[in-house]
Scaffold this motif. Sequence first.
Motif, PDB file in Angstrom:
ATOM      1  N   GLU A 189       0.825  -1.207   0.000  1.00 33.77           N
ATOM      2  CA  GLU A 189       0.000   0.000   0.000  1.00 33.77           C
ATOM      3  C   GLU A 189       0.863   1.263   0.000  1.00 33.77           C
ATOM      4  OE1 GLU A 189      -3.163   0.201  -0.286  1.00 33.77           O
ATOM      5  OE2 GLU A 189      -3.697  -1.921  -0.094  1.00 33.77           O
ATOM      6  N   ALA A 190       0.257   2.344  -0.435  1.00 32.92           N
ATOM      7  CA  ALA A 190       0.936   3.635  -0.398  1.00 32.92           C
ATOM      8  C   ALA A 190       1.031   4.141   1.038  1.00 32.92           C
ATOM      9  CB  ALA A 190       0.188   4.652  -1.251  1.00 32.92           C
ATOM     10  N   GLU A 191       2.147   4.769   1.351  1.00 31.57           N
ATOM     11  CA  GLU A 191       2.288   5.429   2.647  1.00 31.57           C
ATOM     12  C   GLU A 191       1.417   6.689   2.672  1.00 31.57           C
ATOM     13  OE1 GLU A 191       6.846   4.464   4.042  1.00 31.57           O
ATOM     14  OE2 GLU A 191       6.504   6.207   2.773  1.00 31.57           O
ATOM     15  N   ARG A 192       0.828   6.968   3.830  1.00 30.39           N
ATOM     16  CA  ARG A 192       0.064   8.199   4.007  1.00 30.39           C
ATOM     17  C   ARG A 192       0.516   8.859   5.295  1.00 30.39           C
ATOM     18  NH1 ARG A 192      -4.826   8.797   1.229  1.00 30.39           N
ATOM     19  NH2 ARG A 192      -4.784  10.858   2.219  1.00 30.39           N
ATOM     20  N   GLY A 193       0.616  10.190   5.281  1.00 31.34           N
ATOM     21  CA  GLY A 193       1.057  10.877   6.485  1.00 31.34           C
ATOM     22  C   GLY A 193       0.491  12.274   6.579  1.00 31.34           C
ATOM     23  N   ILE A 194       0.541  12.822   7.784  1.00 28.84           N
ATOM     24  CA  ILE A 194       0.132  14.206   8.004  1.00 28.84           C
ATOM     25  C   ILE A 194       1.180  14.873   8.882  1.00 28.84           C
ATOM     26  CG2 ILE A 194      -1.312  13.589   9.996  1.00 28.84           C
ATOM     27  CD1 ILE A 194      -3.207  15.867   9.021  1.00 28.84           C
ATOM     28  N   ASN A 195       1.525  16.098   8.522  1.00 29.82           N
ATOM     29  CA  ASN A 195       2.628  16.805   9.157  1.00 29.82           C
ATOM     30  C   ASN A 195       2.144  18.111   9.780  1.00 29.82           C
ATOM     31  OD1 ASN A 195       5.645  17.071   9.494  1.00 29.82           O
ATOM     32  ND2 ASN A 195       5.259  18.955   8.357  1.00 29.82           N
ATOM     33  N   TYR A 196       2.499  18.324  11.057  1.00 27.32           N
ATOM     34  CA  TYR A 196       2.200  19.564  11.770  1.00 27.32           C
ATOM     35  C   TYR A 196       3.528  20.273  12.027  1.00 27.32           C
ATOM     36  CZ  TYR A 196      -2.037  16.857  12.702  1.00 27.32           C
ATOM     37  OH  TYR A 196      -3.175  16.085  12.570  1.00 27.32           O
ATOM     38  N   GLU A 197       3.575  21.565  11.729  1.00 25.70           N
ATOM     39  CA  GLU A 197       4.872  22.244  11.743  1.00 25.70           C
ATOM     40  C   GLU A 197       4.719  23.697  12.174  1.00 25.70           C
ATOM     41  OE1 GLU A 197       7.732  21.038   8.626  1.00 25.70           O
ATOM     42  OE2 GLU A 197       7.562  23.119   7.974  1.00 25.70           O
ATOM     43  N   ALA A 229      10.011  23.200  14.320  1.00 28.87           N
ATOM     44  CA  ALA A 229       9.615  22.018  15.081  1.00 28.87           C
ATOM     45  C   ALA A 229       8.457  21.355  14.345  1.00 28.87           C
ATOM     46  CB  ALA A 229       9.204  22.395  16.501  1.00 28.87           C
ATOM     47  N   PHE A 230       8.439  20.020  14.318  1.00 31.55           N
ATOM     48  CA  PHE A 230       7.404  19.325  13.564  1.00 31.55           C
ATOM     49  C   PHE A 230       7.015  18.020  14.229  1.00 31.55           C
ATOM     50  CE2 PHE A 230      11.384  17.606  11.996  1.00 31.55           C
ATOM     51  CZ  PHE A 230      11.137  16.251  11.841  1.00 31.55           C
ATOM     52  N   TYR A 231       5.825  17.543  13.871  1.00 31.14           N
ATOM     53  CA  TYR A 231       5.359  16.207  14.245  1.00 31.14           C
ATOM     54  C   TYR A 231       4.729  15.592  13.003  1.00 31.14           C
ATOM     55  CZ  TYR A 231       2.395  12.487  16.043  1.00 31.14           C
ATOM     56  OH  TYR A 231       1.777  11.273  16.243  1.00 31.14           O
ATOM     57  N   PHE A 232       5.276  14.456  12.566  1.00 26.62           N
ATOM     58  CA  PHE A 232       4.816  13.783  11.363  1.00 26.62           C
ATOM     59  C   PHE A 232       4.306  12.403  11.743  1.00 26.62           C
ATOM     60  CE2 PHE A 232       6.063  11.535   7.232  1.00 26.62           C
ATOM     61  CZ  PHE A 232       4.890  11.915   6.590  1.00 26.62           C
ATOM     62  N   THR A 259       4.385   5.156  12.210  1.00 22.01           N
ATOM     63  CA  THR A 259       5.523   5.738  12.913  1.00 22.01           C
ATOM     64  C   THR A 259       5.156   7.127  13.418  1.00 22.01           C
ATOM     65  OG1 THR A 259       6.452   6.693  10.891  1.00 22.01           O
ATOM     66  CG2 THR A 259       7.202   4.491  11.509  1.00 22.01           C
ATOM     67  N   ASN A 260       5.757   7.508  14.537  1.00 17.99           N
ATOM     68  CA  ASN A 260       5.669   8.866  15.060  1.00 17.99           C
ATOM     69  C   ASN A 260       7.025   9.531  14.878  1.00 17.99           C
ATOM     70  OD1 ASN A 260       2.981   8.696  15.972  1.00 17.99           O
ATOM     71  ND2 ASN A 260       3.634   7.684  17.865  1.00 17.99           N
ATOM     72  N   GLN A 261       7.020  10.687  14.218  1.00 21.97           N
ATOM     73  CA  GLN A 261       8.279  11.363  13.925  1.00 21.97           C
ATOM     74  C   GLN A 261       8.204  12.789  14.457  1.00 21.97           C
ATOM     75  OE1 GLN A 261       9.420  10.824   9.800  1.00 21.97           O
ATOM     76  NE2 GLN A 261       8.552   8.766   9.727  1.00 21.97           N
ATOM     77  N   ARG A 262       8.909  13.004  15.567  1.00 15.37           N
ATOM     78  CA  ARG A 262       8.983  14.332  16.183  1.00 15.37           C
ATOM     79  C   ARG A 262      10.388  14.880  15.989  1.00 15.37           C
ATOM     80  NH1 ARG A 262       6.422  10.768  19.583  1.00 15.37           N
ATOM     81  NH2 ARG A 262       4.257  11.247  20.139  1.00 15.37           N
ATOM     82  N   GLY A 263      10.459  16.159  15.686  1.00 12.56           N
ATOM     83  CA  GLY A 263      11.792  16.680  15.431  1.00 12.56           C
ATOM     84  C   GLY A 263      11.897  18.180  15.582  1.00 12.56           C
TER      85      GLY A 263
END
Length: 756
Positions: A543-551, A567-570, A594-598
């Motif tokens: 399947e295709a990856e899907r994501g939402i990013n807050y920045e 600063a972001f959360y993906f 996955t949770n990606q904070r940076g």
Amino acid sequence: MRTVKNLNRMKATIIPLFFFLSLSLFAQTSIKVVNSSNLEPVPGVFISGAGIKNTITDNLGIAQIDLTKSKKLNFSHIGFQKLTVEILSVQDQTIMLKPTTNDLSAITVAAFESDRPLLQQAGAVSRVLESELYRFNETSIVNAFNTKAGVRVEERAPASYRISIRGSSLRSPFGVRNVKVYWNGIPFTAPDGTTPLNILDLSNVQNTEIIKGPAGSIYGAGNGGVISFESRRTIDENRIATDLNVGDFGLMRYRFGIDQQIGNGGISASYVHQKSDGFREHSAVDRKVFQLAAHFNPSDRQSLSTQILFSDLHYQIPGALNGTQLEENPRQARPGSKDQNSSIAQKSVYGTISHQYDFTDKVTNETALYINTAEFENPFILDYKRETAFSYGGRTKFTRDDHLGMFPIRFIAGGEYQYGYTAAQNFGNRNGQADTVRFSDDLITTQAFLFQQIEIEWTNKLLMTLAFSENFSKYDINRSVDASANEPSRNSRRFDPIVIPRLAMAYQLNPRSGIHGSISSGFSPPSIAEVRTNEGSINLDLEAERGINYEVGYRASYGIFNVDITAFYFKLSQTITSFTNEQGVVLFRNAGSTNQRGIEASVDYAPWRNQQAWIQEVKFAHAFTGHYFEFADFVSGGNDFSGNQLTGVAPNTLVNQFDLRFMPGFYLNFTHQFVDKLPLNDANTVFQESYHLVNSRLGWRKSLGKGWDAEIYTGVDNLLNEVYSLGNDLNAFANRFFQPAPLRNYYGGVKLGYSF
């Protein structure tokens, strides 16, 4: 009396004539040089040209030059871009120089298809300038890109690149995936989702913009981000130039280039040949790149560019080592790589044309088209692959500036389409030669999307952006030969149309600082190389990856300081990860979420800049990347990896740069990079240790007069002689994780140019 009158008449005639002749022989032209961003005078600008001695502007930015006819003059200053202008004799002129400093209030970028100052861009955007590419050895983009927060370029073997923007290389065992790449406005990423970045030479790139995080609202697929390369589009002088670069491990690179002005445009051509034996056994590379470009302005309202790029690339693949082999001898190749001639040979031709037209002062269109052919041959330890590919595509964009009531708006709409056909055959590999065919496929890929974006200036400080794209993609895999028990088959996978939105706000606190925030969605379908694997299986369930990013972010310029913090959360779902089966074949699977904070931060400053002092400039730059990524929900093979650190991502990275420039033309560049300990498998049981990488370059660059300029330089990479991998194999079978990078090595070069 008559004699006196005659003498008076002669005086009346001779004096004006003498005065006129004096002007002709010693015509002085007054030139004032100002800063293009604020129109303030620029003192200390060096002005040179054929037959003109170096002249320097005074405290008012003014210089007087004796000209008997129109002549091209060069303007150079430590804090500004070099400029060549034709000056008219006996006519005072004002010259505007663009600052080269990273003053964020003066920088304009084209990110998100909207030319606006960086302070008005609501997104994480980094630039890589041409001058930054040449701070290092001029063989690749790796070192320059790795000075940017959130960006990681790996070179597992010479010319074998892997790009990670915010951890996007998780699904890339090799090559560039999950990042959309453009070159001069054309989609350089192939329709199947892969990018042949290694066919470009450094000379094919002048400036680069990097959008970090999903930008699918305007650029289509790719959760990692977007890289936009631009080669030089302006030919402002006739010039011939040549370079020679040599170094350890048999490195040699030479280039020859020529620019020719034609009317208000011109043509340019360059040829580059780079080769080396490589640090490791069986890691030689040989690349030839030819580029021919033409740029014209048929009218005041339009511009036209066309280019041909030919690349002939061959490089050997030494393969990954396990920990014991790495400790014994990091220069050895993986057993079997040399015997099986594990390598890649690739020939590519790109033909491009781009056109910009201003219909009115408010409505413009930019359209770019390309056609590409490629031959690809890849003997590997386990098999032998041959491919012949053909693709074409293009992108068009309409921009309209208008008003919504009392509010200025900009509306952007367009589309992109790509079609690719590949005849792919996989054989057995017998001592480096293709054996019997295992399977043969005709691969057809189509990618298309439409995009719309509206920008509303609610106030002179607040800018809102709302964008959407509608995306379509399809794979057709028609198997005509299958040596296994399976019958030939036709396979097709069409991904449901995906709508990708983006909402962003940028607010200028004052003329030199601003804040921004955005919510953006992204997606990334599997590439055809992930669906159709090297052992012959076809995984249509991927399947295709899907994501939402807050920045959120903050940018500011404080005197000599520039600051950029994001600063972001993906949140990524249906994450595609790679693993290796018992035969050593790389396979792919969807791995939950996955949770990606940076946090990404950069600061640069120039505490000293004086064009007329012996030490002209002292500059510092620092970039910090904090990527705290983890598997949120991932169960595989009965093992629960939820909560583990994301594979292949270093939690902390720090880059420090120090530059010096001196009056005689000498310069010194110093770069330090720290990379944190990072996991090499999903279970987090194997890690690459942290390391410090130090590079330095010392050189002399000078205009020699009468149109000549020269540069001599030398440098060292990995000054501390660290043992590390510049790109690891993730989740590797038999613990073959490590791709050792070169130990301490030296290089040097010379450049010579003539402008006429």
